[in-house]
Design a protein around this motif. Structure first.
Motif, mmCIF file in Angstrom:
data_model
loop_
_atom_site.group_PDB
_atom_site.id
_atom_site.type_symbol
_atom_site.label_atom_id
_atom_site.label_comp_id
_atom_site.label_asym_id
_atom_site.label_seq_id
_atom_site.Cartn_x
_atom_site.Cartn_y
_atom_site.Cartn_z
ATOM 1 N N THR A 236 34.533 47.211 37.894
ATOM 2 C CA THR A 236 35.415 48.248 37.346
ATOM 3 C C THR A 236 35.981 49.068 38.506
ATOM 4 O O THR A 236 35.581 50.207 38.749
ATOM 5 C CB THR A 236 34.647 49.177 36.376
ATOM 6 O OG1 THR A 236 33.776 48.393 35.552
ATOM 7 C CG2 THR A 236 35.585 49.981 35.498
ATOM 8 N N PRO A 237 36.928 48.499 39.267
ATOM 9 C CA PRO A 237 37.424 49.151 40.477
ATOM 10 C C PRO A 237 37.989 50.544 40.259
ATOM 11 O O PRO A 237 37.908 51.397 41.150
ATOM 12 C CB PRO A 237 38.519 48.188 40.967
ATOM 13 C CG PRO A 237 38.163 46.870 40.372
ATOM 14 C CD PRO A 237 37.551 47.188 39.043
ATOM 15 N N ASN A 238 38.560 50.808 39.075
ATOM 16 C CA ASN A 238 39.137 52.139 38.835
ATOM 17 C C ASN A 238 38.066 53.227 38.792
ATOM 18 O O ASN A 238 38.355 54.412 39.000
ATOM 19 C CB ASN A 238 39.937 52.140 37.531
ATOM 20 C CG ASN A 238 39.093 51.798 36.316
ATOM 21 O OD1 ASN A 238 38.396 50.773 36.333
ATOM 22 N ND2 ASN A 238 39.128 52.619 35.279
ATOM 23 N N LEU A 239 36.805 52.844 38.535
ATOM 24 C CA LEU A 239 35.715 53.821 38.543
ATOM 25 C C LEU A 239 34.953 53.823 39.873
ATOM 26 O O LEU A 239 34.305 54.808 40.223
ATOM 27 C CB LEU A 239 34.733 53.521 37.405
ATOM 28 C CG LEU A 239 35.245 53.684 35.980
ATOM 29 C CD1 LEU A 239 34.172 53.270 34.982
ATOM 30 C CD2 LEU A 239 35.664 55.136 35.720
ATOM 31 N N GLN A 240 35.048 52.728 40.614
ATOM 32 C CA GLN A 240 34.305 52.606 41.870
ATOM 33 C C GLN A 240 35.155 53.120 43.032
ATOM 34 O O GLN A 240 35.583 52.382 43.914
ATOM 35 C CB GLN A 240 33.879 51.150 42.072
ATOM 36 C CG GLN A 240 32.878 50.697 41.010
ATOM 37 C CD GLN A 240 32.702 49.195 40.983
ATOM 38 O OE1 GLN A 240 33.624 48.461 40.631
ATOM 39 N NE2 GLN A 240 31.523 48.734 41.376
ATOM 40 N N THR A 241 35.354 54.418 43.002
ATOM 41 C CA THR A 241 36.238 55.098 43.946
ATOM 42 C C THR A 241 35.449 55.672 45.119
ATOM 43 O O THR A 241 34.224 55.546 45.194
ATOM 44 C CB THR A 241 36.961 56.241 43.224
ATOM 45 O OG1 THR A 241 35.964 57.178 42.757
ATOM 46 C CG2 THR A 241 37.750 55.735 42.020
ATOM 47 N N ARG A 242 36.165 56.345 46.012
ATOM 48 C CA ARG A 242 35.512 57.018 47.137
ATOM 49 C C ARG A 242 34.578 58.114 46.638
ATOM 50 O O ARG A 242 33.511 58.350 47.213
ATOM 51 C CB ARG A 242 36.569 57.616 48.078
ATOM 52 C CG ARG A 242 35.988 58.307 49.311
ATOM 53 C CD ARG A 242 35.309 57.305 50.214
ATOM 54 N NE ARG A 242 34.575 57.918 51.312
ATOM 55 C CZ ARG A 242 33.324 58.363 51.261
ATOM 56 N NH1 ARG A 242 32.630 58.264 50.137
ATOM 57 N NH2 ARG A 242 32.738 58.893 52.309
ATOM 58 N N ARG A 243 34.957 58.784 45.548
ATOM 59 C CA ARG A 243 34.094 59.821 44.963
ATOM 60 C C ARG A 243 32.798 59.205 44.436
ATOM 61 O O ARG A 243 31.721 59.809 44.534
ATOM 62 C CB ARG A 243 34.823 60.562 43.836
ATOM 63 C CG ARG A 243 35.902 61.517 44.313
ATOM 64 C CD ARG A 243 36.595 62.215 43.147
ATOM 65 N NE ARG A 243 35.648 62.979 42.355
ATOM 66 C CZ ARG A 243 35.380 62.737 41.070
ATOM 67 N NH1 ARG A 243 35.977 61.734 40.431
ATOM 68 N NH2 ARG A 243 34.522 63.483 40.410
ATOM 69 N N HIS A 244 32.910 58.019 43.886
ATOM 70 C CA HIS A 244 31.737 57.316 43.380
ATOM 71 C C HIS A 244 30.780 56.988 44.526
ATOM 72 O O HIS A 244 29.563 57.216 44.434
ATOM 73 C CB HIS A 244 32.185 56.029 42.670
ATOM 74 C CG HIS A 244 31.053 55.201 42.159
ATOM 75 N ND1 HIS A 244 30.807 53.910 42.604
ATOM 76 C CD2 HIS A 244 30.066 55.460 41.250
ATOM 77 C CE1 HIS A 244 29.756 53.421 41.983
ATOM 78 N NE2 HIS A 244 29.279 54.335 41.164
#
Length: 267
Positions: A236-244
Motif C-alpha cells: 500500500t505505497p500511498n500509506l507507506q510514506t516518509r511519515r510512516h
C-alpha cells in the motif's frame, strides 16, 4: 686419538638430543593440530552453536498477513538465501519468527540454528572441510530454505499485529538467548500495524501521540543495541510514506535500537 673419540661421542650425543628435540616439537605440533581440529567440531548437535555460545544473533521476522505476488515470492526467496549464506556469520544464531494474524500462535521461533560454517577459509590440516560443508548444507541451509512456504500465506489476514510480534521477537528471540556479538533484527513486512487497538490504515503516524496512549505504553519493548533492517513489502505505497517510516525510526530509537537499512522488496 682420545680427543677424536671424545669429539665423536659428543657429536653422537648432539645428534641423539637433536633427534629427541625434533620429535618433541613434532608431537607438540601434532597435538596442537589435533586440538584445533577437535575444537572446530565442538558444536551443540541440536542447535549447531558453539558450545561456548553463539557469537552473534540474527532474528528474522517475516510478515505473512498478506499473500506475496509472483515477483515478491522470487525476491523473498533470494532474500532468504542471502540471509542464510551472507548475513549470518559462522557461529552466529539465526532465529526465524513469523507474523500472523494471531500473534499468540507464533510467539516462539519456527526454527533456531547457528551457522556452523561451510568450511570456506579452513585448512584441511585443522578442519574437516568436507564434513563442515555437508553439515552446513544438510543441517542449516536446507532446513532454513524449507521454511519458505511456511513464511507465506495464501489469504490476507484481518489483523496485522506488527508491534506485538516485535515485542515477542525481543523477548523470545534476543533476550531468551545469551548471544554475544552483534544483534540484528531483519523485518520483512509492510510495517502497517493493524489491530483493533491501533491501526495505521487510519493514517495516524504521530509517534509521540501513540506513545502517550495506554496501548502505546503497553507496546514498549527493549531492543538495546539491536540494528534493524527493514525489507518493505510495498503493498500500500500511498500509506507507506516518509511519515510512516519516521514513526518506526522513533519507535526503534525509543527501544534502544536503530534502523540501519531500508530496502523495498521487489514487486
Amino acid at each position: 686419538m682420545r680427543k677424536s673419540r671424545i669429539q665423536a661421542r659428543r657429536e653422537r650425543m648432539y645428534f641423539v638430543w637433536g633427534t629427541v628435540l625434533l620429535l618433541v616439537v613434532a608431537l607438540i605440533a601434532a597435538a596442537a593440530i589435533y586440538l584445533q581440529f577437535t575444537r572446530s567440531s565442538e558444536v551443540d548437535k541440536t542447535t549447531l552453536c558453539p558450545k561456548s555460545g553463539p557469537i552473534g544473533h540474527v532474528v528474522l521476522l517475516v510478515d505473512k498477513t498478506d499473500p506475496l505476488n509472483f515477483t515478491q515470492k522470487q525476491a523473498f526467496q533470494a532474500l532468504l538465501e542471502e540471509i542464510i549464506t551472507q548475513k549470518v556469520a559462522p557461529g552466529e544464531l539465526l532465529s526465524v519468527f513469523v507474523l500472523g494474524e494471531d500473534y499468540t500462535a507464533s510467539a516462539i521461533p519456527l526454527i533456531e540454528l547457528c551457522n556452523p560454517g561451510d568450511g570456506r577459509g579452513k585448512s584441511e590440516l585443522t578442519a574437516n572441510v568436507n564434513r563442515l560443508k555437508r553439515q552446513f548444507e544438510q543441517q542449516f541451509r536446507g532446513p532454513m530454505l524449507a521454511l519458505a512456504n511456511e513464511l507465506q500465506s495464501q489469504q490476507p489476514a484481518k489483523f496485522s499485529p506488527v508491534l506485538e510480534m516485535i515485542q515477542l521477537a525481543s523477548i523470545n528471540g534476543f533476550r531468551a538467548r545469551s548471544a554475544g556479538g552483534p544483534h540484528t533484527l531483519v523485518l520483512v513486512s509492510d510495517m502497517l500495524h493493524n489491530t483493533a487497538s491501533f491501526s495505521m490504515y487510519k493514517g495516524d503516524y504521530d509517534y509521540k501521540h501513540f506513545l502517550e496512549s495506554p496501548y502505546g505504553r503497553k507496546m514498549n519493548t527493549d531492543l538495546a543495541g539491536v540494528e534493524v533492517e527493514l525489507h518493505y513489502l510495498l503493498n500500500t505505497p500511498n500509506l507507506q510514506t516518509r511519515r510512516h517510516l519516521k514513526f518506526w525510526e522513533e519507535y526503534f530509537s525509543n527501544a534502544g535500537a536503530r534502523i540501519v537499512s531500508v530496502r523495498p522488496l521487489e514487486g
